[in-house]
Design a protein around this motif. Structure first.
Motif, short mmCIF file in Angstrom:
data_model
loop_
_atom_site.label_atom_id
_atom_site.label_comp_id
_atom_site.label_asym_id
_atom_site.label_seq_id
_atom_site.Cartn_x
_atom_site.Cartn_y
_atom_site.Cartn_z
N UNK A 18 -18.53 -21.57 16.77
CA UNK A 18 -18.64 -22.42 17.95
C UNK A 18 -17.82 -21.87 19.10
N UNK A 19 -16.56 -21.53 18.81
CA UNK A 19 -15.65 -21.07 19.86
C UNK A 19 -16.07 -19.71 20.42
N UNK A 20 -16.30 -18.74 19.54
CA UNK A 20 -16.63 -17.39 20.01
C UNK A 20 -18.06 -17.35 20.57
N UNK A 21 -18.92 -18.23 20.07
CA UNK A 21 -20.30 -18.28 20.57
C UNK A 21 -20.40 -18.72 22.02
N UNK A 22 -19.34 -19.34 22.54
CA UNK A 22 -19.32 -19.77 23.93
C UNK A 22 -19.08 -18.61 24.89
N UNK A 23 -18.57 -17.49 24.36
CA UNK A 23 -18.29 -16.32 25.19
C UNK A 23 -19.62 -15.65 25.57
N UNK A 24 -19.77 -15.34 26.84
CA UNK A 24 -21.05 -14.79 27.31
C UNK A 24 -21.35 -13.41 26.75
N UNK A 25 -20.32 -12.68 26.36
CA UNK A 25 -20.54 -11.32 25.87
C UNK A 25 -20.43 -11.20 24.35
N UNK A 26 -20.36 -12.34 23.66
CA UNK A 26 -20.27 -12.32 22.20
C UNK A 26 -21.44 -13.11 21.62
N UNK A 27 -22.13 -12.49 20.66
CA UNK A 27 -23.24 -13.18 19.98
C UNK A 27 -22.99 -13.13 18.48
N UNK A 28 -22.79 -14.29 17.88
CA UNK A 28 -22.59 -14.37 16.43
C UNK A 28 -23.95 -14.20 15.76
N UNK A 29 -24.13 -13.06 15.08
CA UNK A 29 -25.45 -12.73 14.51
C UNK A 29 -25.56 -13.12 13.05
N UNK A 30 -24.43 -13.46 12.41
CA UNK A 30 -24.50 -13.83 10.99
C UNK A 30 -23.17 -14.31 10.47
N UNK A 31 -23.23 -14.95 9.29
CA UNK A 31 -22.04 -15.45 8.62
C UNK A 31 -22.15 -15.15 7.14
N UNK A 32 -21.01 -14.79 6.53
CA UNK A 32 -20.98 -14.50 5.10
C UNK A 32 -19.78 -15.22 4.48
N UNK A 42 -24.19 -6.52 6.86
CA UNK A 42 -23.91 -5.36 7.71
C UNK A 42 -25.03 -4.34 7.60
N UNK A 43 -25.59 -4.19 6.41
CA UNK A 43 -26.72 -3.27 6.22
C UNK A 43 -27.93 -3.70 7.05
N UNK A 44 -28.18 -5.03 7.11
CA UNK A 44 -29.39 -5.50 7.78
C UNK A 44 -29.20 -5.81 9.26
N UNK A 45 -28.01 -6.28 9.64
CA UNK A 45 -27.78 -6.71 11.02
C UNK A 45 -27.10 -5.66 11.89
N UNK A 46 -26.35 -4.75 11.27
CA UNK A 46 -25.57 -3.73 11.98
C UNK A 46 -24.78 -4.36 13.15
N UNK A 47 -23.83 -5.24 12.86
CA UNK A 47 -23.05 -5.86 13.94
C UNK A 47 -22.12 -4.84 14.58
N UNK A 48 -21.63 -5.15 15.77
CA UNK A 48 -20.64 -4.28 16.41
C UNK A 48 -19.28 -4.47 15.76
N UNK A 49 -18.96 -5.74 15.46
CA UNK A 49 -17.67 -6.08 14.85
C UNK A 49 -17.88 -7.06 13.71
N UNK A 50 -17.12 -6.86 12.65
CA UNK A 50 -17.11 -7.77 11.52
C UNK A 50 -15.71 -8.41 11.47
N UNK A 51 -15.65 -9.73 11.61
CA UNK A 51 -14.38 -10.46 11.54
C UNK A 51 -14.22 -10.89 10.09
N UNK A 52 -13.27 -10.26 9.38
CA UNK A 52 -13.24 -10.29 7.91
C UNK A 52 -11.98 -10.94 7.34
N UNK A 53 -12.18 -11.94 6.47
CA UNK A 53 -11.07 -12.52 5.71
C UNK A 53 -10.71 -11.56 4.57
N UNK A 54 -9.53 -11.71 3.99
CA UNK A 54 -9.13 -10.84 2.88
C UNK A 54 -9.42 -11.49 1.53
N UNK A 55 -8.83 -12.65 1.29
CA UNK A 55 -8.96 -13.29 -0.02
C UNK A 55 -10.22 -14.14 -0.07
#
Length: 200
Positions: A18-32, A42-55
């Motif tokens: 919700x928060x990052x989707x409001x940015x005009x230059x950011x498009x959330x293309x998927x969630x895992x 990542x294989x199918x969507x090829x995002x520019x950036x992956x925001x990744x949790x560790x645990x």
């Protein structure tokens, strides 16, 4: 930029989307919700950036980062986690993570850091970097005063253009200096350069 969100907590994913989707230059293309799903997306969507949790259950974020970087080295990976201990930080960076943020940061502060990463900067949480400062890097003594200034600004997350503007130098000069700095410090990327600088 195309952004993939990876976290096993659905509420956190929703808040980020919700928060990052409001940015005009950011498009959330998927969630895992785990590392294995992140690799597939990542294989199918090829995002520019992956925001990744560790645990996460199953494949964790570090293992997923390693696999994603092997398959798609162009995808930038920003770790976003509650863990700021040295082993997790080191393992994430060794796996190929391009940045490391702690979840205590406000969501509104994440978007500017994603833009810095897209510009080529290595982005590290200041507190996480301090955990890596137990030993001094003697190679820093070999840097010239100008190289130290540039290393400091790189460690602060600035892009080449921003450093050039601050120091009144050309971007080509900044690139050459950064190349020399990396050679002297025996590091391979801007994130490792930042780590070396903060170990002073």
């Amino acid at each position: 930029m195309k952004l993939l969100l990876v976290d096993d907590d659905a509420l956190i994913r929703k808040s980020l989307a919700i928060s990052l989707g409001k940015e005009t230059d950011i498009r959330v293309v998927g969630q895992a919700s785990d590392g294995a799903e992140a690799v597939k997306l990542c294989d199918s969507l090829i995002p520019d950036i992956c925001l990744m949790d560790i645990r996460m259950p199953g494949m964790d974020g570090i293992a997923a980062t390693r696999l994603i970087k092997q398959r798609h080295p162009e995808i930038r990976i920003m770790m976003l986690t509650t863990f700021d201990d040295k082993p997790n930080i080191q393992q994430a960076l060794a796996a190929g993570a391009d940045g490391y943020l702690i979840k205590t940061d406000k969501i509104a502060q994440i978007a500017p850091k994603l833009r810095l990463m897209m510009a080529g900067a290595g982005v590290m949480d200041a507190n996480a970097l301090k955990k890596l400062t137990q030993t001094e890097n003697p190679a820093l003594a070999s840097l010239t005063p100008r190289e130290r200034d540039i290393a400091r600004l790189v460690a602060q997350g600035m892009s080449n253009k921003e450093i050039a503007e601050q120091l009144f130098l050309g971007e080509a000069t900044i690139r050459n200096n950064i190349s020399n700095i990396m050679s002297k410090l025996e590091v391979e990327n801007r994130t490792q350069l930042s780590m070396a600088y903060f170990q002073n």
